[in-house]
Motif scaffolding. Structure first.
Motif, mmCIF file in Angstrom:
data_model
loop_
_atom_site.group_PDB
_atom_site.id
_atom_site.type_symbol
_atom_site.label_atom_id
_atom_site.label_comp_id
_atom_site.label_asym_id
_atom_site.label_seq_id
_atom_site.Cartn_x
_atom_site.Cartn_y
_atom_site.Cartn_z
ATOM 1 N N GLN A 80 -53.510 -20.801 0.528
ATOM 2 C CA GLN A 80 -54.766 -21.540 0.462
ATOM 3 C C GLN A 80 -55.196 -22.016 1.835
ATOM 4 O O GLN A 80 -56.392 -22.004 2.176
ATOM 5 C CB GLN A 80 -54.623 -22.738 -0.480
ATOM 6 N N THR A 81 -54.245 -22.413 2.672
ATOM 7 C CA THR A 81 -54.554 -22.870 4.036
ATOM 8 C C THR A 81 -55.197 -21.754 4.846
ATOM 9 O O THR A 81 -56.180 -21.973 5.567
ATOM 10 C CB THR A 81 -53.280 -23.344 4.751
ATOM 11 N N VAL A 82 -54.662 -20.542 4.720
ATOM 12 C CA VAL A 82 -55.218 -19.394 5.441
ATOM 13 C C VAL A 82 -56.605 -19.050 4.911
ATOM 14 O O VAL A 82 -57.537 -18.795 5.689
ATOM 15 C CB VAL A 82 -54.283 -18.170 5.310
ATOM 16 N N GLU A 83 -56.758 -19.068 3.592
ATOM 17 C CA GLU A 83 -58.058 -18.761 2.992
ATOM 18 C C GLU A 83 -59.119 -19.763 3.439
ATOM 19 O O GLU A 83 -60.259 -19.382 3.747
ATOM 20 C CB GLU A 83 -57.932 -18.748 1.468
ATOM 21 N N GLN B 230 -49.309 -17.328 11.882
ATOM 22 C CA GLN B 230 -48.011 -17.951 12.101
ATOM 23 C C GLN B 230 -48.015 -19.416 11.685
ATOM 24 O O GLN B 230 -49.006 -20.129 11.884
ATOM 25 C CB GLN B 230 -47.605 -17.838 13.573
ATOM 26 N N PHE B 231 -46.895 -19.811 11.094
ATOM 27 C CA PHE B 231 -46.642 -21.216 10.735
ATOM 28 C C PHE B 231 -47.763 -21.829 9.893
ATOM 29 O O PHE B 231 -48.146 -22.983 10.099
ATOM 30 C CB PHE B 231 -46.425 -22.058 12.003
ATOM 31 N N SER C 148 -45.978 -16.072 8.963
ATOM 32 C CA SER C 148 -45.863 -16.557 7.580
ATOM 33 C C SER C 148 -46.812 -15.889 6.596
ATOM 34 O O SER C 148 -46.487 -15.749 5.415
ATOM 35 C CB SER C 148 -46.096 -18.070 7.544
ATOM 36 N N HIS C 149 -47.987 -15.481 7.061
ATOM 37 C CA HIS C 149 -48.978 -14.921 6.142
ATOM 38 C C HIS C 149 -49.739 -13.777 6.813
ATOM 39 O O HIS C 149 -49.782 -13.680 8.044
ATOM 40 C CB HIS C 149 -49.979 -15.990 5.692
ATOM 41 N N VAL C 150 -50.318 -12.931 5.994
ATOM 42 C CA VAL C 150 -51.152 -11.839 6.488
ATOM 43 C C VAL C 150 -52.447 -11.826 5.684
ATOM 44 O O VAL C 150 -52.439 -12.010 4.463
ATOM 45 C CB VAL C 150 -50.428 -10.477 6.380
#
Length: 273
Positions: free
Chosen positions: A97-100, A91-92, A63-65
């Motif tokens: 913001q969640t990744v950061e 993934q998922f 989902s994000h990189v």
């Protein structure tokens, strides 16, 4: 629908499978030879399409990189700094913001985080298939061949770069070629310069990706100059404006232009000293 992010990869593949089954059943039930022949062709095409798209299910969930700060690499005595970016896929994850927040909690310095679209995943899948079929050469291997071809022979010190772990892409080609010229005494440089750019066998400088991240990394480590491909010049100017980057950005379309720029910068230093 898939490329516009309306449905996911698994749904796309399932739809193709359903269409294949419907066509297969239609072929079995039809008695008309003309229509049966047409349905047979359509069924074969749908089966090939299903096989081609099936690997998408393995990309589902990415989902994000995040692009992580990586210290520039350089050979002692060359002052040429290779700018690389460490990419980490997630993934998922619910949002950027969640990744950061996760990276901050783990105290991992990052340049930025992007959301991955289905179009990006689709391109990645297609590139991987081409590599499996040996229709596209690995970027790292191609870069090694191009650098060695331009330099005229393999250099043990340059090859050490390719033996490192977690090395990928082709954007170090220009910097490695310039480093090779310096190490064998064909070029002198005493100016710290960040370099990014792919090259062809003949020394043409080719455009690269992740320019924003590389410029921010070079700026973070205090490098005063950066050489980039001419085809990335317009993009670089916009990034420099948006990110308030103070480095001097120089662009070249051939290695010879980079050599000339380096000579000119070193000549100016001699004059001032």
């Amino acid at each position: 629908m898939y490329l516009q992010d309306i449905i996911g990869g698994i749904s796309f593949v399932v739809l193709l499978l359903i269409n294949f089954i419907i066509l297969l059943i239609a072929r079995i039930l039809l008695r008309n030879k003309l229509y049966r022949r047409r349905i047979t062709h359509a069924t074969c095409i749908m089966f090939l399409l299903f096989c081609f798209e099936f690997p998408l299910i393995f990309y589902e969930g990415t989902s994000h990189v995040a692009y992580i700060y990586t210290e520039p690499l350089h050979a002692k005595g060359s002052e040429i700094y290779l700018i690389g970016v460490n990419r980490v896929d997630f993934q998922f994850m619910a949002s950027i913001q969640t990744v950061e927040d996760l990276l901050k909690n783990q105290q991992v310095p990052f340049v930025n985080v992007d959301e991955i679209t289905n179009l990006v995943l689709y391109k990645s899948k297609n590139q991987q298939i081409l590599k499996w079929l040996h229709l596209q050469k690995n970027e790292l291997e191609q870069m090694k061949d191009n650098v060695n071809h331009y330099l005229g022979k393999e250099d043990v010190r340059i090859n050490e770069f390719f033996n490192q772990d977690n090395i990928g892409g082709n954007s170090a080609g220009l910097g490695l070629a310039l480093t090779g010229l310096i190490l064998r005494g064909d070029l002198q440089n005493n100016v710290a310069i960040a370099v990014t750019g792919a090259i062809s066998e003949t020394g043409n400088v080719l455009p690269i990706a992740m320019l924003k991240e590389k410029m921010l990394i070079a700026e973070k480590y205090g490098l005063p100059f950066m050489i980039i491909p001419t085809k990335n010049a317009e993009e670089a100017a916009q990034i420099q404006k948006d990110q308030n980057i103070n480095m001097k950005i120089l662009n070249v379309s051939h290695i010879d232009e980079a050599v000339q720029l380096i000579n000119e910068m070193n000549d100016k230093i001699k004059v001032y000293t």
